[in-house]
Design a protein around this motif. Structure first.
Motif, short mmCIF file in Angstrom:
data_model
loop_
_atom_site.label_atom_id
_atom_site.label_comp_id
_atom_site.label_asym_id
_atom_site.label_seq_id
_atom_site.Cartn_x
_atom_site.Cartn_y
_atom_site.Cartn_z
N ARG A 95 0.82 -1.21 0.00
CA ARG A 95 0.00 0.00 0.00
C ARG A 95 0.86 1.27 0.00
NH1 ARG A 95 -4.33 -2.37 4.31
NH2 ARG A 95 -5.39 -3.77 2.88
N VAL A 96 1.57 1.44 -1.08
CA VAL A 96 2.49 2.58 -1.22
C VAL A 96 1.79 3.69 -2.00
CG1 VAL A 96 4.72 3.33 -2.13
CG2 VAL A 96 4.45 1.01 -1.23
N LYS A 97 1.83 4.90 -1.47
CA LYS A 97 1.24 6.04 -2.18
C LYS A 97 2.11 6.38 -3.40
CE LYS A 97 0.33 8.74 1.66
NZ LYS A 97 0.04 10.06 2.22
N LEU A 98 1.45 6.77 -4.47
CA LEU A 98 2.17 7.13 -5.69
C LEU A 98 3.12 8.29 -5.43
CD1 LEU A 98 2.36 6.23 -8.67
CD2 LEU A 98 0.64 7.96 -9.20
N THR A 99 2.70 9.23 -4.58
CA THR A 99 3.55 10.38 -4.27
C THR A 99 4.76 10.01 -3.43
OG1 THR A 99 2.03 10.87 -2.44
CG2 THR A 99 1.75 12.14 -4.46
N ASP A 100 4.73 8.84 -2.76
CA ASP A 100 5.91 8.36 -2.02
C ASP A 100 6.92 7.73 -2.97
OD1 ASP A 100 4.87 9.16 0.41
OD2 ASP A 100 3.99 7.21 0.86
N LEU A 101 6.45 7.36 -4.14
CA LEU A 101 7.29 6.65 -5.11
C LEU A 101 7.88 7.57 -6.17
CD1 LEU A 101 7.92 3.61 -5.45
CD2 LEU A 101 6.04 3.49 -7.06
N LEU A 102 7.17 8.65 -6.49
CA LEU A 102 7.57 9.53 -7.59
C LEU A 102 7.84 10.95 -7.12
CD1 LEU A 102 4.89 8.43 -10.23
CD2 LEU A 102 7.18 7.49 -9.91
N ALA A 103 8.75 11.62 -7.81
CA ALA A 103 9.04 13.03 -7.55
C ALA A 103 8.86 13.80 -8.84
CB ALA A 103 10.47 13.18 -7.03
N ALA A 137 8.61 7.53 -15.18
CA ALA A 137 9.67 7.44 -14.17
C ALA A 137 10.55 6.20 -14.36
CB ALA A 137 9.06 7.43 -12.77
N GLY A 138 10.19 5.35 -15.33
CA GLY A 138 10.99 4.16 -15.60
C GLY A 138 10.76 3.02 -14.61
N ILE A 139 9.59 3.01 -13.98
CA ILE A 139 9.27 1.93 -13.04
C ILE A 139 8.22 1.02 -13.68
CG2 ILE A 139 8.34 1.36 -10.75
CD1 ILE A 139 9.23 4.18 -9.86
N PRO A 140 8.55 -0.25 -13.91
CA PRO A 140 7.56 -1.16 -14.52
C PRO A 140 6.34 -1.33 -13.62
CG PRO A 140 9.75 -2.18 -14.39
CD PRO A 140 9.81 -0.91 -13.61
N HIS A 141 5.19 -1.61 -14.26
CA HIS A 141 3.93 -1.76 -13.54
C HIS A 141 3.24 -3.03 -14.02
CE1 HIS A 141 -0.36 -0.10 -12.67
NE2 HIS A 141 0.11 -0.75 -11.63
N ALA A 142 2.94 -3.93 -13.10
CA ALA A 142 2.25 -5.17 -13.44
C ALA A 142 0.89 -5.20 -12.75
CB ALA A 142 3.08 -6.38 -13.00
N ARG A 143 -0.12 -5.62 -13.49
CA ARG A 143 -1.47 -5.80 -12.93
C ARG A 143 -1.79 -7.28 -13.04
NH1 ARG A 143 -5.62 -3.83 -15.36
NH2 ARG A 143 -6.71 -2.88 -13.62
N ASP A 198 -5.85 2.22 -14.69
CA ASP A 198 -5.71 3.65 -14.41
C ASP A 198 -4.55 4.17 -15.26
OD1 ASP A 198 -5.15 6.19 -13.34
OD2 ASP A 198 -5.96 5.62 -11.38
N PHE A 199 -4.89 4.88 -16.33
CA PHE A 199 -3.86 5.32 -17.27
C PHE A 199 -2.96 6.40 -16.68
CE2 PHE A 199 -6.97 3.37 -20.12
CZ PHE A 199 -6.13 2.54 -20.85
N PHE A 200 -3.46 7.14 -15.68
CA PHE A 200 -2.60 8.12 -15.03
C PHE A 200 -1.48 7.42 -14.26
CE2 PHE A 200 -1.34 10.70 -11.40
CZ PHE A 200 -0.96 11.88 -12.03
N VAL A 201 -1.84 6.39 -13.50
CA VAL A 201 -0.84 5.64 -12.72
C VAL A 201 0.17 4.97 -13.66
CG1 VAL A 201 -0.49 3.66 -11.19
CG2 VAL A 201 -2.36 5.26 -10.75
N THR A 202 -0.33 4.29 -14.69
CA THR A 202 0.55 3.61 -15.63
C THR A 202 1.48 4.59 -16.33
OG1 THR A 202 -1.17 1.95 -16.01
CG2 THR A 202 0.59 2.04 -17.62
N GLY A 203 0.92 5.73 -16.78
CA GLY A 203 1.73 6.74 -17.46
C GLY A 203 2.77 7.37 -16.55
N ALA A 204 2.38 7.64 -15.30
CA ALA A 204 3.31 8.24 -14.34
C ALA A 204 4.47 7.30 -14.04
CB ALA A 204 2.57 8.60 -13.05
N LEU A 205 4.17 6.03 -13.82
CA LEU A 205 5.22 5.05 -13.55
C LEU A 205 6.11 4.85 -14.76
CD1 LEU A 205 3.12 2.44 -11.54
CD2 LEU A 205 4.94 3.89 -10.62
#
Length: 199
Positions: A61-69, A133-139, A123-130
């Motif tokens: 349960r990590v907030k997106l704002t904790d992961l990205l700058a 930032a170069g962080i892979p995203h798996a669903r 959620d295309f915002f989450v996928t696009g943001a990650l």
């Protein structure tokens, strides 16, 4: 004079009692939940931990704002809008490096339990943001019958760029130049024609 002192003391006692009851009943109306994760989340967390072994830590349960700058020199209006949207987003699990806590992979659990389900639509915002930032995203869809190997294969497929940087995978080359040691077809001399050449 004595009446005034008694009145002040009564008012102080009433104020203390009022504050005590308001704090207990209004400000902190909480109780402990019976468990931190739902049975589905708990089972999935257990499978992820077994799939990654000792290589990564699993954060939950990590907030997106904790992961990205935000990038430097980002337009103020765009930055405010992006932070506002990112502030309400949360990732179910994030794999991080054990050595320096670098984010490696974001994982979201998708299930259709309940009326609306959980993250059933992408959620295309989450996928696009990650992605930016170069962080892979798996669903991964929650279902019965998953094996540890299935989860591990999914994770490995997503972290291939990391594996290449670590030198654990060969870098595929699209147009490889012929090697000196690659056997090539030897040139042949022209075959003499059987026809006689006119003089």
């Amino acid at each position: 004079m004595e009446f005034a002192i008694v009145l002040i003391m009564v008012l102080i006692v009433v104020a203390i009692v009022a504050v005590k009851f308001s704090v207990e009943e209004v400000s902190f109306p909480f109780m402990s939940k019976p468990q931190l994760f739902s049975p589905v989340e708990h089972q999935f967390l257990d499978m992820i931990e077994k799939a990654v072994g000792d290589e990564f830590r699993v954060m939950c349960r990590v907030k997106l704002t904790d992961l990205l700058a935000l990038r430097r020199n980002t337009n103020k209006k765009m930055a405010k809008s992006a932070l506002l949207r990112a502030g309400s987003k949360q990732l179910d699990f994030v794999l991080v490096s054990k050595t320096d806590m670098t984010p490696v992979l974001a994982l979201d659990l998708v299930h259709s339990l309940g009326k609306e389900g959980h993250k059933t639509t992408r959620d295309f915002f989450v996928t696009g943001a990650l992605d930016s930032a170069g962080i892979p995203h798996a669903r991964i869809k929650a279902r019965h019958g998953y094996k540890i190997e299935d989860i591990k294969a999914c994770i490995e497929a997503k972290i291939m760029p990391l594996r290449r940087r670590q030198g654990k995978l060969p870098i595929p080359i699209a147009h490889e130049a012929p090697s000196l040691f690659t056997p090539t077809k030897r040139p042949t001399r022209p075959v003499r024609s059987s026809r006689q050449v006119a003089a």
